[in-house]
Design a protein around this motif. Sequence first.
Motif, PDB file in Angstrom:
ATOM      1  N   GLU A 126     -11.348 -11.783  97.218  1.00 22.95           N
ATOM      2  CA  GLU A 126     -10.167 -12.318  96.534  1.00 22.95           C
ATOM      3  C   GLU A 126     -10.298 -13.792  96.183  1.00 22.95           C
ATOM      4  O   GLU A 126      -9.442 -14.330  95.484  1.00 22.95           O
ATOM      5  N   ALA A 161      -9.780 -16.677  97.614  1.00 27.07           N
ATOM      6  CA  ALA A 161      -8.697 -17.601  97.942  1.00 27.07           C
ATOM      7  C   ALA A 161      -9.186 -18.945  98.466  1.00 27.07           C
ATOM      8  O   ALA A 161      -8.449 -19.928  98.474  1.00 27.07           O
ATOM      9  N   THR A 166      -8.540 -15.244  90.248  1.00 26.91           N
ATOM     10  CA  THR A 166      -7.883 -15.975  91.329  1.00 26.91           C
ATOM     11  C   THR A 166      -8.096 -17.470  91.159  1.00 26.91           C
ATOM     12  O   THR A 166      -7.149 -18.267  91.226  1.00 26.91           O
ATOM     13  N   SER A 168      -5.411 -20.813  90.057  1.00 27.72           N
ATOM     14  CA  SER A 168      -5.092 -21.498  91.303  1.00 27.72           C
ATOM     15  C   SER A 168      -3.852 -22.374  91.197  1.00 27.72           C
ATOM     16  O   SER A 168      -3.673 -23.113  90.234  1.00 27.72           O
ATOM     17  N   GLU A 185      -2.290 -17.356  91.626  1.00 32.67           N
ATOM     18  CA  GLU A 185      -3.496 -16.739  92.192  1.00 32.67           C
ATOM     19  C   GLU A 185      -3.218 -15.902  93.433  1.00 32.67           C
ATOM     20  O   GLU A 185      -4.119 -15.219  93.919  1.00 32.67           O
ATOM     21  N   ALA A 221      -2.920 -16.345  96.638  1.00 33.73           N
ATOM     22  CA  ALA A 221      -3.744 -16.508  97.838  1.00 33.73           C
ATOM     23  C   ALA A 221      -2.928 -16.460  99.131  1.00 33.73           C
ATOM     24  O   ALA A 221      -3.489 -16.252 100.211  1.00 33.73           O
ATOM     25  N   SER A 245      -3.417 -10.616  87.860  1.00 36.73           N
ATOM     26  CA  SER A 245      -4.366 -11.443  88.613  1.00 36.73           C
ATOM     27  C   SER A 245      -3.966 -11.547  90.081  1.00 36.73           C
ATOM     28  O   SER A 245      -4.811 -11.382  90.973  1.00 36.73           O
ATOM     29  N   THR A 296      -6.021 -10.196  93.410  1.00 39.66           N
ATOM     30  CA  THR A 296      -6.280 -11.052  94.563  1.00 39.66           C
ATOM     31  C   THR A 296      -5.875 -10.358  95.850  1.00 39.66           C
ATOM     32  O   THR A 296      -6.635 -10.311  96.826  1.00 39.66           O
TER      33      THR A 296
END
Lengths: 232, 232, 232, 232, 232, 232, 232, 232
Positions: free
Chosen positions: C157, C159, C193, C197, D157, D159, D189, D193
Amino acid sequence: MSSDEKFLDLGFAKLDTDRKRRTGFAEVVFCQSKADDYLVEIYKRLYEKEGSVFGTRASEHQYELIKELFPEVIYDPVSKILVIEPKEKKERIGQIAVCTAGTADLFVAEEAAKTIEYFGGNALRVYDVGVSGIHRLLARMDEINKSNVIIAIAGMEGALASVIGGLADKPVIAVPTSVGYGANLGGVSALLTMINSCANGISVVNIDNGYGAAYMATQINRLAVFGGVRNE
Amino acid sequence: MSSDEKFLDLGFAKLDTDRKRRTGFAEVVFCQSKADDYLVEIYKRLYEKEGSVFGTRASEHQYELIKELFPEVIYDPVSKILVIEPKEKKERIGQIAVCTAGTADLFVAEEAAKTIEYFGGNALRVYDVGVSGIHRLLARMDEINKSNVIIAIAGMEGALASVIGGLADKPVIAVPTSVGYGANLGGVSALLTMINSCANGISVVNIDNGYGAAYMATQINRLAVFGGVRNE
Amino acid sequence: MSSDEKFLDLGFAKLDTDRKRRTGFAEVVFCQSKADDYLVEIYKRLYEKEGSVFGTRASEHQYELIKELFPEVIYDPVSKILVIEPKEKKERIGQIAVCTAGTADLFVAEEAAKTIEYFGGNALRVYDVGVSGIHRLLARMDEINKSNVIIAIAGMEGALASVIGGLADKPVIAVPTSVGYGANLGGVSALLTMINSCANGISVVNIDNGYGAAYMATQINRLAVFGGVRNE
Amino acid sequence: MSSDEKFLDLGFAKLDTDRKRRTGFAEVVFCQSKADDYLVEIYKRLYEKEGSVFGTRASEHQYELIKELFPEVIYDPVSKILVIEPKEKKERIGQIAVCTAGTADLFVAEEAAKTIEYFGGNALRVYDVGVSGIHRLLARMDEINKSNVIIAIAGMEGALASVIGGLADKPVIAVPTSVGYGANLGGVSALLTMINSCANGISVVNIDNGYGAAYMATQINRLAVFGGVRNE
Amino acid sequence: MSSDEKFLDLGFAKLDTDRKRRTGFAEVVFCQSKADDYLVEIYKRLYEKEGSVFGTRASEHQYELIKELFPEVIYDPVSKILVIEPKEKKERIGQIAVCTAGTADLFVAEEAAKTIEYFGGNALRVYDVGVSGIHRLLARMDEINKSNVIIAIAGMEGALASVIGGLADKPVIAVPTSVGYGANLGGVSALLTMINSCANGISVVNIDNGYGAAYMATQINRLAVFGGVRNE
Amino acid sequence: MSSDEKFLDLGFAKLDTDRKRRTGFAEVVFCQSKADDYLVEIYKRLYEKEGSVFGTRASEHQYELIKELFPEVIYDPVSKILVIEPKEKKERIGQIAVCTAGTADLFVAEEAAKTIEYFGGNALRVYDVGVSGIHRLLARMDEINKSNVIIAIAGMEGALASVIGGLADKPVIAVPTSVGYGANLGGVSALLTMINSCANGISVVNIDNGYGAAYMATQINRLAVFGGVRNE
Amino acid sequence: MSSDEKFLDLGFAKLDTDRKRRTGFAEVVFCQSKADDYLVEIYKRLYEKEGSVFGTRASEHQYELIKELFPEVIYDPVSKILVIEPKEKKERIGQIAVCTAGTADLFVAEEAAKTIEYFGGNALRVYDVGVSGIHRLLARMDEINKSNVIIAIAGMEGALASVIGGLADKPVIAVPTSVGYGANLGGVSALLTMINSCANGISVVNIDNGYGAAYMATQINRLAVFGGVRNE
Amino acid sequence: MSSDEKFLDLGFAKLDTDRKRRTGFAEVVFCQSKADDYLVEIYKRLYEKEGSVFGTRASEHQYELIKELFPEVIYDPVSKILVIEPKEKKERIGQIAVCTAGTADLFVAEEAAKTIEYFGGNALRVYDVGVSGIHRLLARMDEINKSNVIIAIAGMEGALASVIGGLADKPVIAVPTSVGYGANLGGVSALLTMINSCANGISVVNIDNGYGAAYMATQINRLAVFGGVRNE
């Protein structure tokens, strides 16, 4: 097995023997994934009919196969072209530029260049002139512009087509290639680049389709040499 | 509503008041789709804390809203930036080139340029130098290379980034834009072009993300001006 | 075979011998899928010109090939780098952090680290600090922040890039990797990802492109060490 | 209009009146794009049967419509929930943490939190703790871990889910949101993720589906409070 | 090689020895594409620390490798699990149903079932009950509903998850598989089916991720057996 | 505002006044999303330079705007073309067939036909001859084949291009359109159809890009009428 | 191993022995990726129950396996069908046309044709009649229209289905194939073409799914021969 | 305006007046996005030729337009069908089941049902029987199986088609709908589900294409009622 004047019915295939009359080009063999027996049969029949055969995407194995029957067959391992040349050769006409962004695009470029030559045109090879060192392209641009049509071949981001499109005064046929990795998506990224080009006079064929680009380029080259319709 | 030294807890939001210490940049407001009440509260709190507020993707309506409280707020309809400038201005340092392929990419370019200036850098604007007429770019290349870092902004096929990458000796941050139509896929095509670039020294931010490119460019510009670690 | 001062024309390739002057970096060889003859020719020519050659994505077979000519060539099976080091080595400068989420990302990380070192920078290796056990990253963060620029490498993923972006005060170059399975889409998920961000100061290169990240990081590292433009 | 014990046949709809017996949850109304007449009929019938009605994704207009018949109906413009509460309220049980990365994700979070509460659970709201400032999350982690199950909501994203997954000892239900722009692809997306998360104990529901996450979280919360099968 | 209490730093890897304390689960080894040396080192270190090791996606070759050191290691060619069982076994608790649509999904199902059993739960195997013959599922539904949580595994169109979701009163974790061909897109189609499910109480993990589903199911099963938080 | 011989620098735009010399075509204005002030300025400057201006994708509002300055400007609401014709008209040359699959594709076809005519060619309009009633196309095929080049425009499944390609002896430029719904993906489906065509002599431009097809067709038409390079 | 009247429970599989009663078709074996033991067991059990077995996507190896037990089993390497024919054969009924665009599509066509024949229908094979030479199709159209239903099989751009759809007065089942390269996306392009067809009376099955098309065609053929419901 | 016996040439359109003879169905008007003048002209001409006109996807505005000329025209706002019925009605024949998963799919279902009735068949409406409460479907299955062909309409995850396919002994035409949100991708997810169905006897039409499904269902219904070819 039946047959008529416009196609030759082999059951598993119907050879389009009317194609030359209709389009000006004899049928070409797409060798990839054809069964051995079928391929041999098709080469035999087409040779009888046309006196020459041109095949694309042929394997080493298929070369061996055809060579048994036609020792004069020629195979080029870069372009994967498998050709039985016609007995008598005509002089080549006009000029088509074949440009590539990198060395890795050569397998597509040679498919295009050899197709152009088989169909009777002159091919100007301009290889490895991608935009990461644009002076290499600029140094050749005058020469390129002396062609009737330009084939621009590039993988990765495919920017070459747009740059040539902005500098050329001739139609550009763009060929995206599968060269690259990661987000190149097997050539789809380069295809999208070329389809979205901000430059004019560019159109696009399938990924790695050097043959298709050469075919259309030949049509244009012939029009430029022999002339077309002048007034409606 | 609780609070501690490292963030300000407004319940619906936790303002990262530790950010300046940690990263060298105060928190910036992403205005888009924030509720009226929340936005006003955030501008108030940040102004109290920092003495200035910088917001991106603000609407005309949000401008009116903040103006009632802060008559000195400035709104730019092209870049959609809504800023309360700090009382005292510092001299700007270094230089960052902001290049666009077309006129339609200006909304992204101005977001980048104004962000650079707010964070204390000089922005060199070089607009409408796309590859369909590459002489426009070549004419400015020397000037561009005098920057510490280059932002290359382009929609459609996004080839500009690769061409600049091949000509520049400075890092290039590429920004794909949503400009174009059809197979541009809302900017995804330009994004793929830039990610697959055959040129070196290029990295990519999100579609239309002028702010993000300017942020990273500012980090690099500061390193170039103030210096960084010299030896491990 | 023709040649001029700015590139060396080998027909199948045009070596960009002007690159070092123009960009500060000599041409690097992308070995993958190059024909044997071509590769040997390119290594020979570049060595004559530059006194060292750096190749990426080389196979074991290509190593054997080059070793016949240049017994001093070094091959690293993890990073696939095939290098003829220059005779005299300079002291390394600055520092670039190379961080990975997992052990499986090492092949990308070592491509980056070795590229950094070849181009004269110090590489700080911080491996296997992914977000599933974030204390491993936090324990190293001070050390990471002492670099001029950070490379964040992650598959699945992806991250890691966002988390480092939120903690760092230096620019972050994110490298998505093809590590993972199923809906990782060969690295496209990690790429998305990183592009989306929420943290600032992050930009992205192609999937598995450790070399590209290292190239740009080197540009930034040099700016930080040698300084850049201070005022317009 | 026919009817039997297990569903109520309105022709245009078949209300699943067996659902409560079968699954432990009464039927809920997905209001979006339902015709006015149909919605009113459904609220009436469900109210007769169940003594309360819970609708999601309702518009302001639909609120007005139902209010004419049921003046006690409550509408929340953030979560778009339109509810007729049951006459007698039970005490809430257990605890479910509802965490968001940003302020813009609140519309999903409140859909989840209100659903949890309607189904009889306690919701712990932890908003705006995204990874760009991870100290905000770490400060709340102990509290979060005192829940039976955690809902992690994030756009861009996405995360947050992985980071929570690495820190928590409870199952995490991840909800991607459509918050973001450009390459966020409307939430796809963030979805990718979360599906590719390197952390364990995470599963994913549809984009913006706060209701779905709350439903499953409630099932888990009930199991934790009331107990389930102990041995086969 | 350094080390502290919370992770074991092997350079190429940082074993998360704090995981059991933090999450209730010891670290598990994802064997796929790990280098031979690394894998052996990891098995050794984890065995020293935990007294047992559980690895997923192991190859026949990796089995041979580990067997030299640990003759008691067990390998299952269907699930690809490579496990060194702990000396003393505890009684298994609760129940988790593992259902598949077809026989071809068994490799995922067995990964899930064996993971459940390693983590101390009872697994109820219900295989080949896909919707093309729904009576096979209905015949087992009562038994399935006696579990604390259900894992629904399906490739092709993945409809099984929705059907079980409509019939069950327990949470359902859906696992799309790569089984199928053509437009199954390697499992992405089944993933989309499950994410868009019209039934409630369903969440989804990555394609073929039987381990991930089992992990979360175990968390839920433990909550159901040992109980969780009752009131805030 | 600076200027040189090769482009006119307006700051926000750099008009490519060298284009006619370089490519044989004067710069054309892409009106869509241009700011009012910019558009007016561009029309003024181009008119001064070229004596005529051709704009595509113009809105009704932009027509009103330009009409104030140039009352002789002509606007076509179907093709969205906004043109100030040159004072003296030349006789049109050659012939280009413009074929559409359906009536809904007319907006693209008229953009193409009007562009052809502006650039001095004859356009043969053949509309609504899609493959669902192929006798309509066959009835016109002789006439179409009397053109120098053919433009094939189709939305939905886009099969028209392949069928014309099989019947024609002239190059075919295929234009996918956004006409259709559901899985037409805004024209991407038709684009894929055309790119994958089994017929030869077909290349493709962007979705709805009637202008781009007409531009390249004009290049080919001119080559056919005026002749090109005959021998290398 | 348990069993009841409606399915035969083998543990790893549940043979749907009720299928013939319910749907009129006995269960068929999808051989691909079935384990050796399982496949043998399934052939044995189905043969006991039905007196014949029909398997698709079988490998040469699986043929050898089954031949040991059933020497009368027949394997066709083109269609990959592995069949134990029933002792007594019935006369075939009705007619279904099976058309392909190219020779490379034969593996799908033969899967369809053999399935039709196994289920008791007559198959009319019409191969290699793609749109690049449409006269080959027109020459056979009368014959095709004498079928009760038509199967149109094509890879690459898949235009054949639309053209047949426009000429036929019978339902058309379209089968996209994976034949092609580059932007054919493994058959997804042809699938999209067929789904978006402008012609009526066309529906689509999965890529390369000759069996599925034949199954539905058989249902329609039976209805046409034996008749169905006449009035409600 | 020219004309011949097989189509009526209106310039902007060529009405396929040969269609009824060729296919058994008169031309139907796809109203969406047709210009006002064109639509009126088409309705007039078709009415003259056929004595009735059937249009799909018509707007309220188009209804007003046609009503001025043909006061007897009927418009249904749910299905968007705009029809001038023929003077004399024939008795309806056979039966086609039209099933939907939810209430939101009605707009597609009514387009299908009304098309069936216009073409002379009986439509059995079975609405809101999705798999989240499968007993609603099972209760109607006997009735459904008394049809000659079944149309299965579903959005979201589209599982209904597979479940019906497993229970029915008649061909099933599946229609994915755009109903849903998030990862439903505007109906593409449901389309993929249906194309990948594990059940047999299912084929698929475009998203929301109720008309297309009804057309093919009518062809099958007619074959079942009037009979087709019995022996080759």
